[in-house]
Scaffold this active site. Structure first.
Site: not given
Ligand code: AMP
Length: 120
Positions: A32, A89, A97-98, A102, A104
């Site tokens: 996003i 990450n 963050e999430v 995942h 990238h």
């Molecule tokens: P990380 O910092 O590796 O956890 O990356 C989390 C990624 O998820 C970030 O690049 C965000 O921009 C992406 N992200 C968060 N919410 C969404 C969403 N609803 N749809 C798509 N990407 C998202």
């Protein structure tokens, strides 16, 4: 670990995503907030792994499948020949963050050189 996150909500169809690829085990969609012209995320549909550090031997098949899926997705995105970067990450120091494993996929342009310890 069965924490509910934005990504598990996307898998459940509770939050929309811009889908690129899906099969029984993985889902790929556009980030996003892209960090490159093409920025995709590849996640396992299962939410039992928060990060790479959680991997156990029993996850070998899933991870192998994810890596092969990444190669297929890069091809689908048309960046397999021009090149791309795959990043995950894991944990706070990496700014994860999430909390749902995942990868990238970044590409579609010449990326900045990756430093071993990029503090930028
Ligand atoms: P990380 O910092 O590796 O956890 O990356 C989390 C990624 O998820 C970030 O690049 C965000 O921009 C992406 N992200 C968060 N919410 C969404 C969403 N609803 N749809 C798509 N990407 C998202």
């Amino acid at each position: 670990m069965t924490k509910e996150t934005i990504f598990s909500k996307i898998v459940a169809g509770e939050i929309p995503c811009n889908k690129i690829y899906e099969d029984d085990l993985v889902l790929a969609f556009y980030d996003i907030n892209p960090d490159a012209k093409i920025h995709a995320l590849v996640i396992p549909k299962s939410n039992h792994l928060e990060r790479l550090s959680d991997l156990e031997n029993s996850d070998a098949e899933l991870i192998g499948h994810m890596m092969i899926s990444i190669a297929k997705i890069a091809k689908k995105l048309g960046i397999d020949k021009t090149g791309y970067r795959v990043i995950t990450n894991s944990g706070d120091d990496a700014h994860q963050e999430v909390e749902h494993l995942h990868f990238h996929i970044l590409g579609g342009e010449t990326l900045g050189k990756l430093n071993a310890n990029n503090k930028g």
